[in-house]
Design a protein around this motif. Structure first.
Motif, PDB file in Angstrom:
ATOM      1  N   UNK A  12       0.824  -1.205   0.000  1.00  0.00           N
ATOM      2  CA  UNK A  12       0.000   0.000   0.000  1.00  0.00           C
ATOM      3  C   UNK A  12       0.860   1.257   0.000  1.00  0.00           C
ATOM      4  N   UNK A  13       1.804   1.333   0.936  1.00  0.00           N
ATOM      5  CA  UNK A  13       2.613   2.540   1.060  1.00  0.00           C
ATOM      6  C   UNK A  13       3.628   2.682  -0.073  1.00  0.00           C
ATOM      7  N   UNK A  14       4.053   1.576  -0.656  1.00  0.00           N
ATOM      8  CA  UNK A  14       4.931   1.660  -1.822  1.00  0.00           C
ATOM      9  C   UNK A  14       4.197   2.292  -2.995  1.00  0.00           C
ATOM     10  N   UNK A  15       2.978   1.850  -3.250  1.00  0.00           N
ATOM     11  CA  UNK A  15       2.189   2.432  -4.337  1.00  0.00           C
ATOM     12  C   UNK A  15       1.894   3.905  -4.064  1.00  0.00           C
ATOM     13  N   UNK A  16       1.564   4.230  -2.829  1.00  0.00           N
ATOM     14  CA  UNK A  16       1.302   5.619  -2.456  1.00  0.00           C
ATOM     15  C   UNK A  16       2.548   6.471  -2.659  1.00  0.00           C
ATOM     16  N   UNK A  17       3.682   5.980  -2.212  1.00  0.00           N
ATOM     17  CA  UNK A  17       4.939   6.721  -2.368  1.00  0.00           C
ATOM     18  C   UNK A  17       5.349   6.904  -3.816  1.00  0.00           C
ATOM     19  N   UNK A  18       5.134   5.881  -4.626  1.00  0.00           N
ATOM     20  CA  UNK A  18       5.458   6.005  -6.045  1.00  0.00           C
ATOM     21  C   UNK A  18       4.607   7.074  -6.713  1.00  0.00           C
ATOM     22  N   UNK A  19       3.343   7.116  -6.358  1.00  0.00           N
ATOM     23  CA  UNK A  19       2.452   8.132  -6.934  1.00  0.00           C
ATOM     24  C   UNK A  19       2.864   9.535  -6.497  1.00  0.00           C
ATOM     25  N   UNK A  20       3.047   9.720  -5.201  1.00  0.00           N
ATOM     26  CA  UNK A  20       3.380  11.053  -4.696  1.00  0.00           C
ATOM     27  C   UNK A  20       4.763  11.496  -5.161  1.00  0.00           C
ATOM     28  N   UNK A  21       5.735  10.637  -4.984  1.00  0.00           N
ATOM     29  CA  UNK A  21       7.099  10.991  -5.378  1.00  0.00           C
ATOM     30  C   UNK A  21       7.254  11.186  -6.866  1.00  0.00           C
ATOM     31  N   UNK A  22       6.698  10.275  -7.642  1.00  0.00           N
ATOM     32  CA  UNK A  22       6.817  10.389  -9.095  1.00  0.00           C
ATOM     33  C   UNK A  22       6.150  11.629  -9.643  1.00  0.00           C
TER      34      UNK A  22
END
Length: 107
Positions: A12-22
């Motif tokens: 969950x947090x990996x997908x969230x981080x990829x979206x926000x960071x990217x």
């Protein structure tokens, strides 16, 4: 069960981080090229959503293989876990998209 919930949170947090960071870091290119960073950030968020899901679950081939073997061999638990992992990745990516949309819509 603890390992399952830990992996679900990780996904969950990996997908969230990829979206926000990217989206946010990617929008810096707009500043360097003289384009509107809000528009670029929203465009990136739409375009990388599926890739955030795929990256968070560690690639689709492993998940598809587990789904296939689970269905063919009657392993309902393995199928349910993979579907929950995919749902967790989708939820994280979608929450990231909602956050980016909220950031991009404020003037």
């Amino acid at each position: 069960m603890e390992r399952f919930s830990a992996k679900l949170l990780f996904i969950f947090f990996t997908a969230l981080g990829l979206m926000l960071g990217g989206s946010i870091i990617g929008s810096l290119s707009a500043l360097l090229t003289g384009h509107g960073p809000q528009r670029v950030m929203l465009k990136l968020a739409r375009e990388i959503k599926i890739w955030a899901i795929v990256a968070a679950i560690g690639g689709t081939f492993d998940s598809l293989h587990i789904l296939e073997s689970g269905i063919l061999e009657g392993e309902v638990r393995a199928v349910a876990k993979q579907l929950l992992f995919i749902l967790g990745a989708f939820t994280g990516a979608h929450l990231g998209y909602i956050i980016i949309s909220a950031l991009g819509s404020h003037q």
